[in-house]
Design an enzyme around this catalytic site. Sequence first.
Site, PDB file in Angstrom:
ATOM      1  N   ASP A 146       0.774  -1.240   0.000  1.00 29.84           N
ATOM      2  CA  ASP A 146       0.000   0.000   0.000  1.00 29.84           C
ATOM      3  C   ASP A 146       0.811   1.299   0.000  1.00 29.84           C
ATOM      4  OD1 ASP A 146       1.011  -0.090   2.542  1.00 29.84           O
ATOM      5  OD2 ASP A 146      -0.921  -0.399   3.552  1.00 29.84           O
ATOM      6  N   ARG A 204      13.355  10.940   5.805  1.00 29.37           N
ATOM      7  CA  ARG A 204      14.753  10.521   5.921  1.00 29.37           C
ATOM      8  C   ARG A 204      15.637  11.481   5.129  1.00 29.37           C
ATOM      9  NH1 ARG A 204      14.563   4.053   4.845  1.00 29.37           N
ATOM     10  NH2 ARG A 204      14.203   4.606   2.661  1.00 29.37           N
ATOM     11  N   ASP A 281      19.172  -4.615  -1.846  1.00 29.75           N
ATOM     12  CA  ASP A 281      18.440  -3.350  -2.028  1.00 29.75           C
ATOM     13  C   ASP A 281      18.489  -2.521  -0.752  1.00 29.75           C
ATOM     14  OD1 ASP A 281      16.779  -5.671  -1.265  1.00 29.75           O
ATOM     15  OD2 ASP A 281      15.234  -4.178  -0.893  1.00 29.75           O
ATOM     16  N   ASN A 282      18.985  -3.104   0.336  1.00 24.75           N
ATOM     17  CA  ASN A 282      19.105  -2.358   1.594  1.00 24.75           C
ATOM     18  C   ASN A 282      20.564  -2.037   1.916  1.00 24.75           C
ATOM     19  OD1 ASN A 282      16.341  -2.412   1.928  1.00 24.75           O
ATOM     20  ND2 ASN A 282      16.356  -4.234   3.215  1.00 24.75           N
TER      21      ASN A 282
HETATM   22  P1  AMP Z   1      12.481  -3.759   2.579  1.00 25.18           P
HETATM   23  O1  AMP Z   1      13.360  -4.945   2.369  1.00 25.18           O
HETATM   24  O2  AMP Z   1      11.579  -3.840   3.756  1.00 25.18           O
HETATM   25  O3  AMP Z   1      13.260  -2.480   2.599  1.00 25.18           O
HETATM   26  O4  AMP Z   1      11.462  -3.661   1.352  1.00 25.18           O
HETATM   27  C1  AMP Z   1      11.591  -4.354   0.150  1.00 25.18           C
HETATM   28  C2  AMP Z   1      10.786  -3.710  -0.942  1.00 25.18           C
HETATM   29  O5  AMP Z   1       9.414  -3.702  -0.599  1.00 25.18           O
HETATM   30  C3  AMP Z   1      11.159  -2.278  -1.248  1.00 25.18           C
HETATM   31  O6  AMP Z   1      11.081  -2.113  -2.628  1.00 25.18           O
HETATM   32  C4  AMP Z   1      10.096  -1.481  -0.534  1.00 25.18           C
HETATM   33  O7  AMP Z   1       9.884  -0.241  -1.121  1.00 25.18           O
HETATM   34  C5  AMP Z   1       8.882  -2.383  -0.688  1.00 25.18           C
HETATM   35  N1  AMP Z   1       7.890  -2.187   0.364  1.00 25.18           N
HETATM   36  C6  AMP Z   1       7.983  -2.527   1.676  1.00 25.18           C
HETATM   37  N2  AMP Z   1       6.867  -2.184   2.344  1.00 25.18           N
HETATM   38  C7  AMP Z   1       6.031  -1.607   1.453  1.00 25.18           C
HETATM   39  C8  AMP Z   1       4.712  -1.046   1.522  1.00 25.18           C
HETATM   40  N3  AMP Z   1       4.015  -1.011   2.638  1.00 25.18           N
HETATM   41  N4  AMP Z   1       4.206  -0.542   0.383  1.00 25.18           N
HETATM   42  C9  AMP Z   1       4.874  -0.584  -0.770  1.00 25.18           C
HETATM   43  N5  AMP Z   1       6.096  -1.104  -0.905  1.00 25.18           N
HETATM   44  C10 AMP Z   1       6.679  -1.605   0.185  1.00 25.18           C
HETATM   45 MG    MG Z   2      14.375  -1.572   1.570  1.00 24.27          MG
END
Ligand code: AMP
Ligand code: MG
Length: 536
Positions: A146, A204, A281-282
């Site tokens: 979302d 951020r 990606d992090n």
């Molecule tokens: P993360 O590993 O938690 O940083 O997220 C992995 C991917 O999922 C990234 O591309 C984030 O932008 C996406 N993502 C995580 N939570 C959401 C959310 N609530 N809505 C949309 N994209 C999300």
């Molecule tokens: Mg991420």
Amino acid sequence: MNYSLSKIMHLDELLFDNRFIHELPGDPEVSNNRRQVIGACYSHVSPAKVVKPKLIAYSREVADQLDLALEACESDYFAEVFTGNRLSAGMEPYAACYGGHQFGNWAGQLGDGRAINLGEVLNRQGQRLVLQLKGAGPTPYSRTADGLAVLRSSVREFLCSEAMHHLGVPTTRALSLTLTGECVIRDMFYNGNPKAEPGAVVCRVAPSFTRFGSFQIFTARGDIKLLKKLADYTIRTDFPHLGEPSPTVYLAWFEEICRKTAEMIVHWQRVGFVHGVMNTDNMSILGLTIDYGPYGWLENYDPDWTPNTTDASMRRYRFGNQPQIAFWNLTQLANAIYPLIEDAELLQQALNLYAESFEKGWEDMMAGKLGLSVFDNSLTAELLIILQLVETDMTIFYRKLATMDIDNRTPNDISDEVLIMPLMEAYYVPEQLTSEYKERIGHWLRNYMRRMQKDETPDQERRMRMNAVNPKYVLRNYMAQLAIDKAEQGDYSMIDELLKLLRHPYDEQVDKEVFAVKRPDWARQRAGCSMLSCSS
Ligand code: AMP
Ligand code: MG
């Protein structure tokens, strides 16, 4: 430039220079449909409007870095802008395209799914600072989610990024924490119990939010032209000291990323930080700690610990594995930029540089934690075994070790019982302290004393050295959770209290001793304190 020294009273006075979107190719499609975005580094996207923006905390230091006066931060306009309801002059919002390896597997396009960059501020010192909202609505990269964020994860990101900065750990920063006035539905443990939670947005701040995955996506798609464009842009903007891009400069650039990443991981190991989701990606191209999700702090020293319930079975991102994972992630980046260098041998050598700088950095760091001027392998190795024999709070242990009196004492004359006394507050389960254990740590403490006496390091100097690198206060998981519990009831005072406390993590703060003690027993198994999922 002839800037006046007065602070910025109104956000519209911020100076923007949105180089990323003006120099790199963007997505021609302007709709916000979720899609694969090909041939572009970003998509234009507007933050979603929210019903009732409310500022609940902001970082004075980050505001200062942006030259913002108090009046600018405490205005209604500030809350409107940093929830995404309004754009201030010069803002041009966009979401970036990137990919990544998640838990070791290539995941294809990810991108800013819930992050929206507002623009790049040039502050009065000439620093470039990207402002990015997290949780301000969907983007083309939101996939099935979302685009929103809840209060609990936003409090955690806001507090931890500031705490890490004050600990001296390279990190993205957080300017503000706001409420949207809207509810967000989350199934916290993915177990069929969805709940409405307060929606929140964190702004951020970092010189760049580019990730390893930002390069990987283009190579994976065979778009080497765009890979080169982004690499050239990154070198010119964030690594200008390396000179004009060329194969030699690409290699020097990768070497610098390896060194910076090694430095960041050494810091994590020093303070007991577990990132929890070290997907590519992090991983920031600048070696900054980025994307605070299910992170956690070691309480009892356990290299196998991870706070992330999603990773509970594999424990890929456990504390003790972070150095190896960074190496693995750098290897993926090396593969991604190979087309720019076309010399596997040279890339391999650069990767070895990571291993070497990590090892050297880690040894120096461990020497510092013990107050030694030179690393001592056997002393350190034995200690790291001892710390795992019984539940020992890592943070308290090193601070208490510093209090030990060594000057003018004869190690052989002191009993195990007496030696261990200053450390007692670090132990979670007193019954675990068997005579066998006491004998082993007693032996180690005597060796430690002898080593200090041989080095002729006086107590006072040792304490100063140790207390400068061993924090007294870290954002213990249960502390963040207490602040969240209160915030969910509309009381934001503990967020400010912790922000204030964590500004000076190495100082004795006499009225704050309550935050320097072991995790309370109730927090041992409580959600948010010992276990966290990716749901945020
Ligand atoms: P993360 O590993 O938690 O940083 O997220 C992995 C991917 O999922 C990234 O591309 C984030 O932008 C996406 N993502 C995580 N939570 C959401 C959310 N609530 N809505 C949309 N994209 C999300
Ligand atoms: Mg991420």
